[in-house]
Scaffold this active site. Structure first.
Site, PDB file in Angstrom:
ATOM      1  N   ASP A  90       0.863  -1.178   0.000  1.00 31.70           N
ATOM      2  CA  ASP A  90       0.000   0.000   0.000  1.00 31.70           C
ATOM      3  C   ASP A  90       0.906   1.236   0.000  1.00 31.70           C
ATOM      4  OD1 ASP A  90      -1.926   1.967   0.522  1.00 31.70           O
ATOM      5  OD2 ASP A  90      -3.088   0.653   1.840  1.00 31.70           O
ATOM      6  N   ASP A 101      -3.228   7.405  -2.697  1.00 30.54           N
ATOM      7  CA  ASP A 101      -3.246   6.249  -1.793  1.00 30.54           C
ATOM      8  C   ASP A 101      -3.699   5.058  -2.644  1.00 30.54           C
ATOM      9  OD1 ASP A 101      -3.649   4.446   0.277  1.00 30.54           O
ATOM     10  OD2 ASP A 101      -5.250   5.586   1.254  1.00 30.54           O
ATOM     11  N   HIS A 161     -12.099   5.835   2.180  1.00 27.68           N
ATOM     12  CA  HIS A 161     -12.203   7.089   2.946  1.00 27.68           C
ATOM     13  C   HIS A 161     -12.060   8.295   2.035  1.00 27.68           C
ATOM     14  CE1 HIS A 161      -7.769   7.075   2.545  1.00 27.68           C
ATOM     15  NE2 HIS A 161      -7.926   5.766   2.656  1.00 27.68           N
ATOM     16  N   HIS A 169      -7.145  10.572   5.994  1.00 31.88           N
ATOM     17  CA  HIS A 169      -8.464  10.027   6.336  1.00 31.88           C
ATOM     18  C   HIS A 169      -9.340  11.189   6.786  1.00 31.88           C
ATOM     19  CE1 HIS A 169      -6.714   5.720   7.050  1.00 31.88           C
ATOM     20  NE2 HIS A 169      -6.804   6.046   5.785  1.00 31.88           N
ATOM     21  N   GLU A 194     -11.119   0.847  -1.245  1.00 36.03           N
ATOM     22  CA  GLU A 194     -10.186  -0.240  -0.952  1.00 36.03           C
ATOM     23  C   GLU A 194     -10.900  -1.472  -0.405  1.00 36.03           C
ATOM     24  OE1 GLU A 194      -7.265   0.802   2.136  1.00 36.03           O
ATOM     25  OE2 GLU A 194      -8.231   2.739   2.334  1.00 36.03           O
ATOM     26  N   GLU A 287      -6.544  -1.021  -4.039  1.00 41.27           N
ATOM     27  CA  GLU A 287      -7.006   0.333  -3.727  1.00 41.27           C
ATOM     28  C   GLU A 287      -6.621   1.325  -4.817  1.00 41.27           C
ATOM     29  OE1 GLU A 287      -5.173   2.021  -0.196  1.00 41.27           O
ATOM     30  OE2 GLU A 287      -6.756   3.531  -0.001  1.00 41.27           O
TER      31      GLU A 287
END
Ligand code: MN
Ligand code: MN
Length: 304
Positions: A90, A101, A161, A169, A194, A287
């Site tokens: 990640d 992300d 998120h 976040h 994700e 993700e």
């Protein structure tokens, strides 16, 4: 009413997105059973910097039933990728605080085939069904139904998120299971999807410690070194997550780690606990980061 001009923001987000996607391409090229974890995280984080960005968080390498938030810490004994590992990688980058992300799973275990496919496909289907002003609840329904079609479980308590500038976040969760969240994915909203899947029951447990931290607020400390750590966390990282590895240039490993532990106790730093699948099931994750433009979704972390 005039549409707000989002083009400058889009450009920054694409710069951050490209860096993280190139980092994952690099990770996929080099990762193998027996590889030292430190080599993997250092090479992939270096790729982000080579693209003119900074990591938006330490590279997460979470193996088998470890679901998320694992990385290499300064005092860890040398560790390698085990045989038959299911490896979630990640990665995130930021450019002027605009964040990406993105994650992939690389599996060396045939028992993980279904969860890897379920997670990959759930992300793909969610993205292909995205529309301007869609609600989180509508999006989550697509994710869950794809995962269920593979007869595997989603992880209930890990979610996508929303993302804001310097804020990974940002407050709105995007669950991988059905829900009644009416939040609208309107133009200007940045968010990560994700889907986490598991061969286990789908519940998360926290490990006792964490290896990733972020600055919350400045506190008074009797130890001068703590000031430098708080400067780093709050001024340099501006509240974005960091690893103790990134502080090895300002002090000895033990000094850095002790200071971080103390600052967590003082409430100056937040500690992200390592997250495990409670029933020790294998875990997969994919993700992407998405920017909702006036014309529809733009996946900033696409890998060409
Ligand atoms: Mn991520
Ligand atoms: Mn995320």
């Amino acid at each position: 009413m005039d549409e707000v001009d989002l083009s400058q923001i889009e450009k920054e987000l694409l710069t951050a997105g490209r860096a993280a996607s190139k980092a994952l391409i690099k990770a996929q090229e080099i990762v193998h059973e027996g590889m030292p974890l430190l080599e993997l995280v250092e090479k992939v984080e270096a790729e982000i910097k080579a693209c003119g960005c900074e990591p938006s968080f330490p590279l997460n390498v979470s193996i088998n039933h470890i679901a998320a938030h694992d990385t290499v810490s300064l005092l860890d004994p040398p560790q390698t990728i085990p045989k038959f590992a299911v490896v979630k990688i990640d990665a995130g980058a930021h450019h002027n605080g605009y964040i990406s992300d993105t994650a992939i799973t690389v599996s060396f275990n045939r028992e993980a085939e279904k969860i890897v496919e379920a997670s990959r496909k759930a992300l793909e289907n969610a993205i292909s069904n995205l529309k301007v002003n869609m609600t989180v609840s509508q999006l989550s329904a697509h994710i869950e139904s794809t995962i269920r079609s593979y007869s595997v479980n989603p992880i209930y308590d890990l979610t996508g998120h929303t993302i804001e500038r310097y804020n990974l976040h940002a407050g709105v969760s995007i669950p991988n299971v059905s829900n009644r969240l009416g939040f609208k994915l309107s133009p200007g909203v940045v968010f990560a999807i994700e889907p986490f899947t598991t061969t286990g029951s789908g519940e998360i447990a926290e490990d006792t410690t964490g290896k990733i931290f972020r600055g919350i607020k400045r506190v008074r400390s009797p130890i001068r070194f703590d000031e430098r750590v708080m400067d780093y966390a709050l001024r340099e990282r501006k509240g974005l997550p960091f690893s103790d590895r990134w502080l090895s240039n300002i002090g000895q490993a033990q000094e850095v780690v002790s200071s971080i532990r103390r600052l967590v106790r003082f409430g100056a730093l937040y500690e992200y606990k390592v997250l495990l699948e409670r029933s020790k099931g294998l875990v997969a994750q994919f993700e992407h980061t998405i920017f909702m433009s006036h014309d529809g979704p733009i996946v900033t972390t696409l890998r060409e």
